[in-house]
Scaffold this motif. Structure first.
Motif, PDB file in Angstrom:
ATOM      1  N   GLN A 149       0.826  -1.128   0.008  1.00  0.00           N
ATOM      2  CA  GLN A 149      -0.017   0.144  -0.035  1.00  0.00           C
ATOM      3  C   GLN A 149       0.886   1.271  -0.108  1.00  0.00           C
ATOM      4  O   GLN A 149       1.522   1.347   1.123  1.00  0.00           O
ATOM      5  N   LEU A 150       0.626   2.088  -0.789  1.00  0.00           N
ATOM      6  CA  LEU A 150       1.671   2.978  -1.450  1.00  0.00           C
ATOM      7  C   LEU A 150       0.926   4.373  -1.017  1.00  0.00           C
ATOM      8  O   LEU A 150      -0.121   4.794  -1.726  1.00  0.00           O
ATOM      9  N   HIS A 151       1.634   5.329  -0.080  1.00  0.00           N
ATOM     10  CA  HIS A 151       0.944   6.512  -0.015  1.00  0.00           C
ATOM     11  C   HIS A 151       2.218   7.855  -0.494  1.00  0.00           C
ATOM     12  O   HIS A 151       2.988   7.785   0.250  1.00  0.00           O
ATOM     13  N   ALA A 152       1.759   8.423  -1.812  1.00  0.00           N
ATOM     14  CA  ALA A 152       2.951   9.070  -2.303  1.00  0.00           C
ATOM     15  C   ALA A 152       2.211  10.313  -3.404  1.00  0.00           C
ATOM     16  O   ALA A 152       0.981  10.064  -3.507  1.00  0.00           O
ATOM     17  N   ALA A 153       2.960  11.384  -3.158  1.00  0.00           N
ATOM     18  CA  ALA A 153       2.678  12.346  -3.988  1.00  0.00           C
ATOM     19  C   ALA A 153       2.681  12.016  -5.489  1.00  0.00           C
ATOM     20  O   ALA A 153       3.584  11.324  -5.826  1.00  0.00           O
ATOM     21  N   ALA A 154       1.984  12.776  -6.174  1.00  0.00           N
ATOM     22  CA  ALA A 154       1.672  12.566  -7.726  1.00  0.00           C
ATOM     23  C   ALA A 154       3.259  12.749  -8.182  1.00  0.00           C
ATOM     24  O   ALA A 154       3.323  11.740  -9.041  1.00  0.00           O
ATOM     25  N   GLU A 155       3.911  13.558  -7.988  1.00  0.00           N
ATOM     26  CA  GLU A 155       5.083  13.564  -8.468  1.00  0.00           C
ATOM     27  C   GLU A 155       6.242  12.513  -8.133  1.00  0.00           C
ATOM     28  O   GLU A 155       7.233  12.212  -8.767  1.00  0.00           O
ATOM     29  N   GLN A 156       6.114  11.909  -7.080  1.00  0.00           N
ATOM     30  CA  GLN A 156       6.705  10.870  -6.451  1.00  0.00           C
ATOM     31  C   GLN A 156       6.496   9.634  -7.341  1.00  0.00           C
ATOM     32  O   GLN A 156       7.228   8.811  -7.824  1.00  0.00           O
ATOM     33  N   LEU A 157       5.221   9.435  -7.552  1.00  0.00           N
ATOM     34  CA  LEU A 157       4.661   8.301  -8.427  1.00  0.00           C
ATOM     35  C   LEU A 157       5.425   8.195  -9.814  1.00  0.00           C
ATOM     36  O   LEU A 157       5.957   7.263 -10.213  1.00  0.00           O
ATOM     37  N   VAL A 158       5.596   9.631 -10.410  1.00  0.00           N
ATOM     38  CA  VAL A 158       6.162   9.619 -11.820  1.00  0.00           C
ATOM     39  C   VAL A 158       7.752   9.482 -11.596  1.00  0.00           C
ATOM     40  O   VAL A 158       8.336   8.681 -12.287  1.00  0.00           O
ATOM     41  N   ALA A 159       8.418   9.763 -10.599  1.00  0.00           N
ATOM     42  CA  ALA A 159       9.772   9.763 -10.327  1.00  0.00           C
ATOM     43  C   ALA A 159      10.374   8.373 -10.114  1.00  0.00           C
ATOM     44  O   ALA A 159      11.309   7.841 -10.441  1.00  0.00           O
ATOM     45  N   HIS A 160       9.488   7.481  -9.543  1.00  0.00           N
ATOM     46  CA  HIS A 160       9.647   6.169  -9.190  1.00  0.00           C
ATOM     47  C   HIS A 160       8.821   5.115  -9.992  1.00  0.00           C
ATOM     48  O   HIS A 160       8.666   3.972  -9.492  1.00  0.00           O
ATOM     49  N   GLU A 161       8.414   5.608 -11.042  1.00  0.00           N
ATOM     50  CA  GLU A 161       7.714   4.595 -11.906  1.00  0.00           C
ATOM     51  C   GLU A 161       8.243   3.265 -12.227  1.00  0.00           C
ATOM     52  O   GLU A 161       7.549   2.299 -12.003  1.00  0.00           O
ATOM     53  N   ARG A 162       9.391   3.385 -12.484  1.00  0.00           N
ATOM     54  CA  ARG A 162      10.135   2.131 -12.879  1.00  0.00           C
ATOM     55  C   ARG A 162      10.142   1.097 -11.682  1.00  0.00           C
ATOM     56  O   ARG A 162       9.931  -0.234 -11.682  1.00  0.00           O
ATOM     57  N   LEU A 163      10.563   1.556 -10.496  1.00  0.00           N
ATOM     58  CA  LEU A 163      10.469   1.062  -9.323  1.00  0.00           C
ATOM     59  C   LEU A 163       9.202   0.510  -8.865  1.00  0.00           C
ATOM     60  O   LEU A 163       8.781  -0.847  -8.617  1.00  0.00           O
ATOM     61  N   ILE A 164       8.181   1.205  -9.127  1.00  0.00           N
ATOM     62  CA  ILE A 164       6.740   0.840  -8.745  1.00  0.00           C
ATOM     63  C   ILE A 164       6.153  -0.517  -9.968  1.00  0.00           C
ATOM     64  O   ILE A 164       5.733  -1.708  -9.440  1.00  0.00           O
ATOM     65  N   ASP A 165       6.932  -0.412 -11.101  1.00  0.00           N
ATOM     66  CA  ASP A 165       6.415  -1.251 -12.213  1.00  0.00           C
ATOM     67  C   ASP A 165       7.310  -2.511 -11.890  1.00  0.00           C
ATOM     68  O   ASP A 165       6.524  -3.711 -12.246  1.00  0.00           O
ATOM     69  N   SER A 166       8.168  -2.400 -11.113  1.00  0.00           N
ATOM     70  CA  SER A 166       9.032  -3.918 -10.757  1.00  0.00           C
ATOM     71  C   SER A 166       8.492  -4.573  -9.700  1.00  0.00           C
ATOM     72  O   SER A 166       9.019  -5.578  -9.703  1.00  0.00           O
ATOM     73  N   LEU A 167       7.527  -4.206  -8.625  1.00  0.00           N
ATOM     74  CA  LEU A 167       7.048  -4.692  -7.758  1.00  0.00           C
ATOM     75  C   LEU A 167       6.166  -6.016  -8.080  1.00  0.00           C
ATOM     76  O   LEU A 167       5.393  -5.964  -8.881  1.00  0.00           O
ATOM     77  N   PRO A 168       6.431  -7.089  -7.279  1.00  0.00           N
ATOM     78  CA  PRO A 168       5.886  -8.479  -7.833  1.00  0.00           C
ATOM     79  C   PRO A 168       4.635  -8.464  -7.007  1.00  0.00           C
ATOM     80  O   PRO A 168       3.806  -9.417  -7.669  1.00  0.00           O
ATOM     81  N   TRP A 196      -1.574   1.480 -14.757  1.00  0.00           N
ATOM     82  CA  TRP A 196      -1.536   0.364 -13.530  1.00  0.00           C
ATOM     83  C   TRP A 196      -2.807  -0.172 -13.308  1.00  0.00           C
ATOM     84  O   TRP A 196      -2.950  -1.616 -13.278  1.00  0.00           O
ATOM     85  N   LEU A 197      -3.899   0.587 -13.430  1.00  0.00           N
ATOM     86  CA  LEU A 197      -5.341  -0.068 -13.341  1.00  0.00           C
ATOM     87  C   LEU A 197      -5.632  -1.028 -14.402  1.00  0.00           C
ATOM     88  O   LEU A 197      -5.933  -2.053 -14.099  1.00  0.00           O
ATOM     89  N   GLU A 198      -5.282  -0.684 -15.552  1.00  0.00           N
ATOM     90  CA  GLU A 198      -5.617  -1.377 -16.753  1.00  0.00           C
ATOM     91  C   GLU A 198      -4.701  -2.898 -16.928  1.00  0.00           C
ATOM     92  O   GLU A 198      -5.192  -3.696 -17.447  1.00  0.00           O
ATOM     93  N   GLU A 199      -3.510  -2.612 -16.083  1.00  0.00           N
ATOM     94  CA  GLU A 199      -2.680  -3.815 -16.262  1.00  0.00           C
ATOM     95  C   GLU A 199      -3.341  -4.875 -15.346  1.00  0.00           C
ATOM     96  O   GLU A 199      -2.712  -5.896 -15.131  1.00  0.00           O
ATOM     97  N   GLY A 200      -4.075  -4.417 -14.313  1.00  0.00           N
ATOM     98  CA  GLY A 200      -4.532  -5.482 -13.486  1.00  0.00           C
ATOM     99  C   GLY A 200      -4.190  -6.007 -12.117  1.00  0.00           C
ATOM    100  O   GLY A 200      -4.621  -6.680 -11.615  1.00  0.00           O
TER     101      GLY A 200
END
Length: 290
Positions: A149-168, A196-200
């Motif tokens: 469960q991630l609570h982050a500012a919108a700009e943080q989501l953008v900055a850490h996109e690749r990290l978030i994408d990698s989560l199993p 992210w929503l559409e990827e399921g």
């Protein structure tokens, strides 16, 4: 006429229409002076216990809850586990843990009703967890079937996109992604939320309207377009939460009004967001009679 008096809420009247049976409040915090705060000597605010929350639960008409570990307790989840136990199976928990937590401790949390780890990183000044420990801990909880469960500012989501994408693990994003009110859906993070929503693998909490608005009550206007767009993109991947006891807010909101806002946002998807989605995701359907 005042119908109820609920701590840390301006609400006096019930939601209209009433919430459906087995509605879930998927985001709240419990603080209880019986448990030691992370920073010695820090006072524990009054009237934020599980018993206090039950007053709000009865007022709103919900019966299921997802309790999120408060920063007040750091990595000590004793208060969280106590509240889950007192719910008699009607609550799940989201813990915050140290990176060196043992496998046995993780299993004990699982047996106690914890189903995910929270990373509240939007404010680096008081964050308990860190971006650096996100991936290692996600890997460790994967076999438990937990989520991040991630609570982050919108700009943080953008900055850490690749990290978030990698989560199993599955991912739950707090408070509609904290899109800035001035930009809303025009912020680059909005398209990340859509992908992210559409990827399921991602779910989003329709909570914290006052955190995503600069217009204030009663309608928190900037949230309307954001919430409705999220619902259009993926109604099956959304939850609603009160965010009680609204720890960040000096002037407490009306929780029944926050519940009513979901009706304005969600329309025919209100039942799905309040009941069906959390029942499946948090495992309430596995509890007999719930």
């Amino acid at each position: 006429m005042t119908l109820f008096s609920v701590p840390h809420s301006l609400s006096t009247e019930r939601p209209s229409p009433v919430l459906p049976a087995n509605a879930c409040d998927a985001h709240l915090h419990i603080l209880d002076a019986r448990f030691t705060p992370a920073i010695t000597g820090t006072p524990t605010p009054a009237n934020m216990t599980w018993d206090d929350y039950l007053l709000l639960q009865a007022h709103l008409g919900c019966s299921r809850a997802v309790i999120v570990q408060a920063k007040h307790y750091g990595f000590d989840n004793a208060c969280l586990l106590d509240a889950i136990a007192r719910s008699k199976g009607r609550a799940r928990g989201i813990a915050v843990v140290a990176p060196d937590i043992s496998d046995i401790e993780l299993e004990n949390l699982h047996q106690g009703g914890v189903r995910g780890l929270r990373f509240s990183l939007w404010n680096s000044g008081n964050a308990v967890a860190s971006w650096e420990t996100l991936a290692p801990l996600a890997a460790r909880i994967y076999e438990l079937g937990w989520h991040i469960q991630l609570h982050a500012a919108a700009e943080q989501l953008v900055a850490h996109e690749r990290l978030i994408d990698s989560l199993p693990t599955p991912l739950v994003i707090d408070h509609m992604g904290r899109l800035p009110p001035q930009q809303g859906l025009e912020h680059p993070a909005a398209q990340l939320l859509r992908r992210w929503l559409e990827e399921g693998k991602t779910w989003i909490k329709l909570s914290g309207a006052y955190l995503n608005s600069d217009s204030g009550a009663p309608n928190y206007a900037p949230t309307l377009a954001t919430a409705r767009q999220l619902i259009e993109w993926a109604p099956q991947r959304l939850f609603w939460g009160s965010d009680w006891p609204h720890i960040t807010e000096q002037h407490k909101p009306d929780d029944a009004h926050l519940a009513n806002l979901l009706g304005e946002w969600a329309g025919k998807y209100r039942q799905q967001i309040l009941v069906d989605n959390p029942a499946e995701f948090y495992g309430f359907v596995d509890v007999e009679g719930l």
